[in-house]
Design a protein around this motif. Structure first.
Motif, short mmCIF file in Angstrom:
data_model
loop_
_atom_site.label_atom_id
_atom_site.label_comp_id
_atom_site.label_asym_id
_atom_site.label_seq_id
_atom_site.Cartn_x
_atom_site.Cartn_y
_atom_site.Cartn_z
N TYR A 66 16.91 46.54 81.91
CA TYR A 66 17.32 46.15 83.33
C TYR A 66 16.93 44.80 83.87
O TYR A 66 17.81 44.04 84.21
CB TYR A 66 17.01 47.34 84.12
N TYR A 71 23.35 46.54 80.82
CA TYR A 71 22.30 46.57 81.59
C TYR A 71 22.75 45.65 82.96
O TYR A 71 21.57 45.56 83.96
CB TYR A 71 20.92 46.39 81.01
N ASP A 114 28.06 48.72 82.64
CA ASP A 114 27.83 49.70 81.89
C ASP A 114 29.13 50.68 81.49
O ASP A 114 29.47 50.81 80.24
CB ASP A 114 26.60 50.59 82.31
#
Length: 450
Positions: free
Chosen positions: A276, A315, A321
């Motif tokens: 992330y 991410y 996603d």
């Protein structure tokens, strides 16, 4: 685990759009190309978005379409009474209804889109119902969906066939091109059919032309991705309760309990905080930390190996996603396309390098079939289309297997290990010279994905 900043990221995404962009064309002017160089295409008749026109002049939305599709601020949007989503206006809509929402800067862009629409896979057409407009213009880059208009914008770099058409397409770099420059790994990806490349990459500057067949898979992949964003914000269950007195962003946000990507994260979340955080550097232009500067392809790949994203770009935001998962399923189902990806060492010279320098730290072939990825992908497809025996069979019997790449081998050796390129047995693409092979390699480098 998902931390507070991810909720902030989600709220920002619902207001500013998806597809990796805010919908604004990149700043800058066209680079000068010498007129006397016969090996390059000189830009000609580049038109900014203010030159857009309605492709179908007899469209019932012709008087308002351009004004509604080119707003700068969310609050300036047209209400859904003025420009409704396609499926609001025509619950059983046709391809003609889709073309009535098309704006272009050149006639050939509309003609190409119409031809592609006529050949589109059957599962794609219903997805257009969650749009208000479609924009194709010389300076659109990157392609994007924006909640502010409820529409998509498409980069014509995916559509040209002739030299004359190519000349109408901007060659200004995507504004994201320099993101993540200080990281020490590259993200590589290749779409493959029976182990062979499914897409050939072409230069916007060379005088090489291409055929209609050359653009089918890249354009349909792009459309599935952007349409997935539209369905994320406006799934079928949400349509009946839309308030037509509101602008798109307000109407969609009022129904935010129907949004799909937040539900995906409640049911089947991603977990890697490392990825992330890295994605904010690579795809949002965030500041890189000293720790991130030293991350190796092996370490980054080890994070991906134990999580359920289809690709690194997933991410970027929750929206991406969902869109990447959906796109991979539909390209596999429609065209038997497998997704190969790897994290590799960054070469010393990023402008001139060979595949032998791209050592794989971690990679996989047919990522969709990974046991951590497939259930999340099925969740997305079932949420968009509803459960069906056909998709159940697809996931049960047609995914194949995910195969790990060999750490320490270069990207090309891993990618092509099952192929024997000889004078009688080559790729179905015309990669017969070093220039084409380098274009292909550059295209597989995931500087930005969409």
């Amino acid at each position: 685990m998902i931390t507070t900043w991810m909720w902030v990221l989600f709220l920002i995404a619902t207001l500013t759009g998806c597809g990796g962009s805010s919908g604004e064309p990149p700043a800058g002017t066209q680079p000068l190309i010498p007129d006397d160089d016969s090996d390059v295409v000189v830009r000609s008749d580049i038109r900014d978005v203010d030159k857009l026109f309605v492709y179908r002049s007899d469209s019932p939305y012709a008087p308002v379409l351009k004004e509604c599709a080119l707003i700068d601020e969310i609050n300036d949007g047209c209400t859904l009474e003025v420009l409704p989503f396609i499926t609001q206006a025509s619950p059983v809509f046709t391809k003609e209804d889709i073309l009535d929402r098309l704006l272009v800067t050149h006639d050939w862009m509309g003609e190409r889109f119409e031809a592609l629409l006529n050949e589109a896979p059957e599962y794609m057409i219903p997805l257009f119902g969650s749009l208000t407009s479609i924009v194709i213009g010389s300076t659109v880059r990157p392609s994007n969906y924006w909640i502010g208009t409820g529409g998509i914008q498409l980069d014509p770099a995916n559509l040209w066939l002739s030299i004359e058409e190519k000349a109408n397409v901007s060659i200004v770099d995507d504004f994201r091109s320099d993101f993540g420059k200080e990281l020490q790994f590259w993200d590589m990806a290749s779409l493959r059919i029976d182990g062979r490349p499914a897409i050939q990459f072409f230069s916007l500057s060379s005088r090489q032309e291409r055929t209609f067949k050359d653009i089918l898979i890249p354009v349909y992949r792009l459309l599935y991705h952007e349409l997935a964003h539209a369905m994320d914000y406006l799934p079928v269950a949400s349509i009946a309760s839309l308030d037509s007195s509101l602008v798109p962003a307000e109407a969609l946000s009022a129904n935010s309990h129907y949004f799909l990507s937040p539900q995906l994260y409640l049911d089947l979340p991603l977990y890697s905080q490392v990825l992330y955080d890295l994605a904010q550097v690579s795809f949002q232009g965030g500041k890189v930390t000293d720790v991130q500067k030293n991350l190796t392809p092996l370490l980054v790949g080890s994070e991906m190996a134990i999580d359920g994203a289809l690709e690194y770009y997933g991410y970027n935001t929750w929206r991406e996603d969902l869109a990447t998962l959906f796109t991979a399923v539909m390209m596999k189902k429609d065209f038997e396309v497998d997704y190969f990806l790897a994290f590799v060492d960054k070469p010393k010279d990023e402008s001139e390098y060979s595949c032998s320098e791209l050592t794989v730290g971690w990679g996989v072939k047919n990522r969709l079939a990974d046991p951590l990825v497939a259930p999340r992908a099925k969740w997305v497809v079932d949420s968009i289309y509803g459960s069906s025996a056909q998709f159940d069979d697809f996931f049960a019997n047609q995914l194949g297997e995910a195969v790990a790449m060999t750490e320490g081998l270069d990207w090309c050796a891993n990618r092509d290990v099952d192929l024997q390129f000889t004078t009688t047995h080559k790729s179905n693409l015309s990669l017969d010279n070093a220039v084409d092979r380098q274009l292909q390699l550059n295209g597989e480098r995931q500087i930005h994905t969409h």
